[in-house]
Design a protein around this motif. Sequence first.
Motif, PDB file in Angstrom:
ATOM      1  N   LEU A 231      43.957  57.123 -11.661  1.00  0.00           N
ATOM      2  CA  LEU A 231      43.006  56.966 -12.755  1.00  0.00           C
ATOM      3  C   LEU A 231      43.194  55.596 -13.386  1.00  0.00           C
ATOM      4  N   LEU A 232      42.171  54.756 -13.308  1.00  0.00           N
ATOM      5  CA  LEU A 232      42.217  53.413 -13.872  1.00  0.00           C
ATOM      6  C   LEU A 232      41.361  53.354 -15.131  1.00  0.00           C
ATOM      7  N   LYS A 233      41.793  52.565 -16.103  1.00  0.00           N
ATOM      8  CA  LYS A 233      41.074  52.470 -17.370  1.00  0.00           C
ATOM      9  C   LYS A 233      39.640  52.024 -17.130  1.00  0.00           C
ATOM     10  N   GLY A 234      38.693  52.833 -17.654  1.00  0.00           N
ATOM     11  CA  GLY A 234      37.283  52.520 -17.492  1.00  0.00           C
ATOM     12  C   GLY A 234      36.806  52.595 -16.059  1.00  0.00           C
ATOM     13  N   GLY A 235      37.649  53.129 -15.155  1.00  0.00           N
ATOM     14  CA  GLY A 235      37.280  53.197 -13.743  1.00  0.00           C
ATOM     15  C   GLY A 235      37.259  51.847 -13.065  1.00  0.00           C
ATOM     16  N   LYS A 236      37.830  50.821 -13.715  1.00  0.00           N
ATOM     17  CA  LYS A 236      37.752  49.452 -13.202  1.00  0.00           C
ATOM     18  C   LYS A 236      38.735  49.220 -12.056  1.00  0.00           C
ATOM     19  N   VAL A 237      38.217  48.786 -10.926  1.00  0.00           N
ATOM     20  CA  VAL A 237      39.044  48.463  -9.765  1.00  0.00           C
ATOM     21  C   VAL A 237      40.035  47.348 -10.125  1.00  0.00           C
ATOM     22  N   PHE A 238      41.263  47.459  -9.588  1.00  0.00           N
ATOM     23  CA  PHE A 238      42.271  46.417  -9.792  1.00  0.00           C
ATOM     24  C   PHE A 238      42.361  45.559  -8.542  1.00  0.00           C
ATOM     25  N   THR A 239      42.194  44.252  -8.708  1.00  0.00           N
ATOM     26  CA  THR A 239      42.334  43.302  -7.602  1.00  0.00           C
ATOM     27  C   THR A 239      43.728  42.695  -7.665  1.00  0.00           C
ATOM     28  N   ALA A 240      44.509  42.926  -6.609  1.00  0.00           N
ATOM     29  CA  ALA A 240      45.923  42.563  -6.613  1.00  0.00           C
ATOM     30  C   ALA A 240      46.137  41.126  -6.143  1.00  0.00           C
ATOM     31  N   SER A 241      45.582  40.180  -6.885  1.00  0.00           N
ATOM     32  CA  SER A 241      45.778  38.765  -6.565  1.00  0.00           C
ATOM     33  C   SER A 241      47.175  38.326  -6.975  1.00  0.00           C
ATOM     34  N   GLU A 242      47.578  37.173  -6.481  1.00  0.00           N
ATOM     35  CA  GLU A 242      48.925  36.669  -6.766  1.00  0.00           C
ATOM     36  C   GLU A 242      49.141  36.533  -8.270  1.00  0.00           C
ATOM     37  N   GLY A 243      50.272  37.058  -8.745  1.00  0.00           N
ATOM     38  CA  GLY A 243      50.598  36.988 -10.158  1.00  0.00           C
ATOM     39  C   GLY A 243      50.080  38.157 -10.971  1.00  0.00           C
ATOM     40  N   SER A 244      49.238  39.008 -10.369  1.00  0.00           N
ATOM     41  CA  SER A 244      48.695  40.173 -11.069  1.00  0.00           C
ATOM     42  C   SER A 244      49.602  41.387 -10.868  1.00  0.00           C
ATOM     43  N   GLN A 245      49.576  42.299 -11.837  1.00  0.00           N
ATOM     44  CA  GLN A 245      50.388  43.502 -11.769  1.00  0.00           C
ATOM     45  C   GLN A 245      49.639  44.684 -12.372  1.00  0.00           C
ATOM     46  N   LEU A 246      49.837  45.846 -11.780  1.00  0.00           N
ATOM     47  CA  LEU A 246      49.259  47.092 -12.289  1.00  0.00           C
ATOM     48  C   LEU A 246      50.378  48.116 -12.422  1.00  0.00           C
ATOM     49  N   THR A 247      50.538  48.660 -13.622  1.00  0.00           N
ATOM     50  CA  THR A 247      51.576  49.664 -13.860  1.00  0.00           C
ATOM     51  C   THR A 247      50.939  51.032 -14.038  1.00  0.00           C
ATOM     52  N   LEU A 248      51.500  52.004 -13.334  1.00  0.00           N
ATOM     53  CA  LEU A 248      50.976  53.366 -13.313  1.00  0.00           C
ATOM     54  C   LEU A 248      52.091  54.356 -13.666  1.00  0.00           C
ATOM     55  N   ARG A 249      51.718  55.428 -14.371  1.00  0.00           N
ATOM     56  CA  ARG A 249      52.659  56.491 -14.703  1.00  0.00           C
ATOM     57  C   ARG A 249      52.167  57.806 -14.103  1.00  0.00           C
ATOM     58  N   ALA A 250      53.095  58.606 -13.570  1.00  0.00           N
ATOM     59  CA  ALA A 250      52.755  59.879 -12.946  1.00  0.00           C
ATOM     60  C   ALA A 250      52.645  60.991 -13.989  1.00  0.00           C
ATOM     61  N   PHE A 251      51.581  61.783 -13.865  1.00  0.00           N
ATOM     62  CA  PHE A 251      51.388  62.954 -14.717  1.00  0.00           C
ATOM     63  C   PHE A 251      51.167  64.167 -13.828  1.00  0.00           C
TER      64      PHE A 251
END
Length: 269
Positions: A231-251
């Motif tokens: 589940l991403l905020k606002g359904g917005k796709v994350f593009t994993a370009s250099e220097g980018s990070q996405l943190t996720l928590r398990a529920f």
Amino acid sequence: MYIKQSVPRAAGNPGIGINTRDALTLIDVDDIAFMPPRDDKGVLIAEDIILKAGRYGYTIYMTPGTVEVTSAAEGETDQIGFLPQVKFNHPGNELPVREFKANSLNRKFIIIVRYCSGKPADLIGNICNPCKMTPSYTGNNEGNTNEFTFQQINKGDDIGIYTGTVPEEEPVAVVETGVKTVNFVAEGQYQLTEGSAVIDKIEGGSHGAVITLVGTGGTAPTVAHTPDAILLKGGKVFTASEGSQLTLRAFEVTDGAVVWIEQSRYENG
């Protein structure tokens, strides 16, 4: 905004002595690309600390039982602030620790202390009010030990609680090109690999686990919003370009099944 409320006794045995991990994490302020703020109550830092490309946090071993974390408030009326610090012993005085001391004097650090109990990490210092190191060595017929103290330079914030991913020298795992399902190995950073894959599932993990997907150069993979898995905020796709990070928590949503929910993202460019 902090709303006045009573502070009851914490569950369990909260007054027992602390039991830290045996490695202290140091983050050089000069290596930080983004330092997340505390929330509006002034203690919790929920987003990730983002480091510049090729930089990482590193550790120093602490002798178990010698770690002491303190935070005393001091100052005259209208000038009171906290001076948190962490003190510990490191055994011996071999070349690596001597080089560490010689090259860390007068450097500015943010300190992360992690606990064996699994409770959130403590964080001391920030970019504008970092910690500096004071070492002391003693060698005699009873011992051969370095004592280190890291303390905030000026009065300021109390010890923070950091729930983001700790940026370490090596990722927990490398996600190979073309992979669409990331297999959970442990909490920490997962280095993505160049390619056009669309990641839509994370396999494994338990309630409360936190991972960070780290971007890559070249053709960037993406992470998709999938209602039964990620589940991403606002359904917005994350593009994993250099220097980018996405943190996720398990529920946990059903017995043993978890959904991974976005906690924070940092998009470079």
